[in-house]
Structures are given as structure tokens and as C-alpha cells.
Design an enzyme around this catalytic site. Structure first.
Site, PDB file in Angstrom:
ATOM      1  N   ASP A 194      26.047 -13.832   5.821  1.00  0.00           N
ATOM      2  CA  ASP A 194      24.829 -13.521   6.494  1.00  0.00           C
ATOM      3  C   ASP A 194      24.584 -12.039   6.398  1.00  0.00           C
ATOM      4  O   ASP A 194      25.513 -11.321   5.895  1.00  0.00           O
ATOM      5  CB  ASP A 194      24.785 -14.066   7.909  1.00  0.00           C
ATOM      6  CG  ASP A 194      23.790 -13.569   8.609  1.00  0.00           C
ATOM      7  OD1 ASP A 194      22.760 -13.659   8.261  1.00  0.00           O
ATOM      8  OD2 ASP A 194      23.925 -12.914   9.797  1.00  0.00           O
TER       9      ASP A 194
ATOM     10  N   ASP B 244      21.957  -9.554   8.423  1.00  0.00           N
ATOM     11  CA  ASP B 244      21.697  -8.946   9.650  1.00  0.00           C
ATOM     12  C   ASP B 244      23.008  -9.241  10.779  1.00  0.00           C
ATOM     13  O   ASP B 244      23.170 -10.382  11.008  1.00  0.00           O
ATOM     14  CB  ASP B 244      20.545  -9.352  10.378  1.00  0.00           C
ATOM     15  CG  ASP B 244      19.187  -9.027   9.714  1.00  0.00           C
ATOM     16  OD1 ASP B 244      19.393  -8.046   8.679  1.00  0.00           O
ATOM     17  OD2 ASP B 244      18.040  -9.766   9.629  1.00  0.00           O
TER      18      ASP B 244
END
Length: 237
Positions: free
Chosen positions: A20, A22
Site C-alpha cells: 500500500d 498512503d
């Protein structure tokens, strides 16, 4: 569910690792930073918290947040140039180590491709290994929506991307690493999930993840320990 021992072994022998972006690869939530830049930070941050906690479907949260922000192309370009995202401590070394081991590294994000591509370039990750949402603009640069056909725009989109990667490349040992509920829900089809809390702690993820880390140095140590064992085997056997 895999035990911690099994999960660590899977990570050390992975042929693909998906991150991922963010609050994992970078310290910020990209959409929140864009919202602050466009003057609607507080309202959008609350929506992000609800989405990351799993109480709102991703696509609904993305649609609502972008309807509030309505970023222009110029605003997005200025944000990236004047306020580039900050890489999380240890991620550059970890990606480099994975590449040295011929592990494929992917970035799978519910954020915006223009920001994620900037991050990928800094980590020497090919742009073909980037999956993120595309914003659309009118000819005058005003916001025109987002590409709803991208897998990452859908609820459960990260899992759909991983399923696609496994079908395309035949990965048998694929690990997903992230801070949020949408990352954890991508396992399966990911073979293992590592929760990351170095930038933001999502209680649901912390409580349910078999392996939960707050520093990428922990993963680097796993790989270095594995290299040490391999060197020992080469010496004595």
C-alpha cells in the site's frame, strides 16, 4: 490462518511483495494532503478515517471525498512539486533489498496515480508495477471525475489487482503490506498480510494481523538474517 513463523518464512521466500502507499510507503495520506491544499482538509480527513476503519466502502468514500475536493490539474501538479510526499523510514532500503533478491515489488494504492508514480520513481519501481486511481480533467484543467474502470477504484480493488497479478505472472508466494482494512482484506488472494503501523495505527488491523510491525527495519532484519543463514549453508555444506 498462517502462524507468525509461517508468515515470516513466506516473506523471506516471497516472489512478489505488494505495498500500500498512503501511510505505508509514504508518511502521509495523499488524498488528505490534497484536500488540505484545496482548503477542505478537515471534512475529507474524517471520511478517510471512516474508510480506513472499514465503516464505509472504498468507492463510496473516494467518490464523496473527490466531490468535495474537486482538484484541478494545476493544483495537483503544484502539490507534487511544492509538497512532495515523504518516504517512510527504511522503505528505500527494503525495496532495494527485495530487488536484489529478484522479488517483484508492486505499489497498489487507492490514491492517485500521478502521486504514486512520483513515489515509484524515487524507489526505482517500474511504472508498470503501479496500480492506482486516475483522475480526469477537462481541457481547461478543471476536475472531471475519476476513472471508475480502474480496479483500484472498486471496493475490494486491491484484492482484484492481486488476483490479476497471480494469474498473469503465476506468483505462488505473494505478500501484501499495508496499514488499512482494504489492505488486510486483500489476503486472500494474497498469500500473506503484514500490518504496518509506523505512520498510522488502524486498531482493526492491529488487532487482527498475525504479523504487525511499526518499522520496516524489522523486515530488513528478516531478510538479512536469511542471507546470513544462506551464507552459513554455503560455507558448511
Amino acid at each position: 490462518m498462517a502462524t507468525l513463523f509461517e508468515l515470516k518464512d513466506l516473506f523471506r521466500n516471497a516472489n512478489a511483495v505488494c505495498f500500500d502507499v498512503d501511510s505505508t510507503v509514504i508518511k502521509e495520506e495523499g488524498i488528505d494532503e490534497l484536500a488540505k491544499f484545496c482548503g477542505v482538509g478537515n471534512a475529507v480527513a474524517e471520511m478517510t478515517r471512516r474508510a480506513m476503519g472499514g465503516s464505509l466502502t472504498f468507492k463510496a468514500a473516494l467518490t464523496e471525498r473527490l466531490a468535495l475536493i474537486r482538484p484541478s490539474r494545476q493544483q495537483l501538479e503544484t502539490l507534487i512539486s511544492d509538497h512532495p510526499p515523504h518516504l517512510t523510514k527504511g522503505i528505500k532500503e527494503l525495496v532495494r533489498k527485495l530487488h536484489e533478491r529478484n522479488v517483484q515489488v508492486f505499489l497498489i494504492s487507492g490514491g492517485f496515480r500521478c502521486i504514486v508514480e512520483h513515489v515509484a520513481n524515487r524507489l526505482n519501481i517500474p511504472l508498470t508495477n503501479v496500480f492506482a486511481n486516475r483522475l480526469k480533467f477537462y481541457f481547461n484543467g478543471e476536475y472531471a471525475g475519476f476513472d471508475e474502470l480502474q480496479l483500484t477504484a472498486e471496493s475490494g480493488g486491491k484484492g482484484k489487482v492481486i488476483r490479476l497479478l497471480k494469474e498473469k505472472f503465476g506468483f505462488r508466494k505473494l505478500v501484501m503490506i499495508g496499514d488499512g482494512a482494504t489492505d488486510m482484506e486483500a489476503c486472500p488472494p494474497a498469500d500473506g498480510f503484514i500490518g504496518f503501523g509506523g505512520n498510522a495505527v488502524r486498531q482493526q488491523v492491529k488487532d487482527k494481523a498475525t504479523w504487525y510491525i511499526t518499522d520496516f527495519d524489522e523486515l530488513l532484519r528478516e531478510l538479512e538474517h536469511d542471507n546470513f543463514k544462506m551464507k552459513q549453508n554455503n560455507i558448511y555444506f
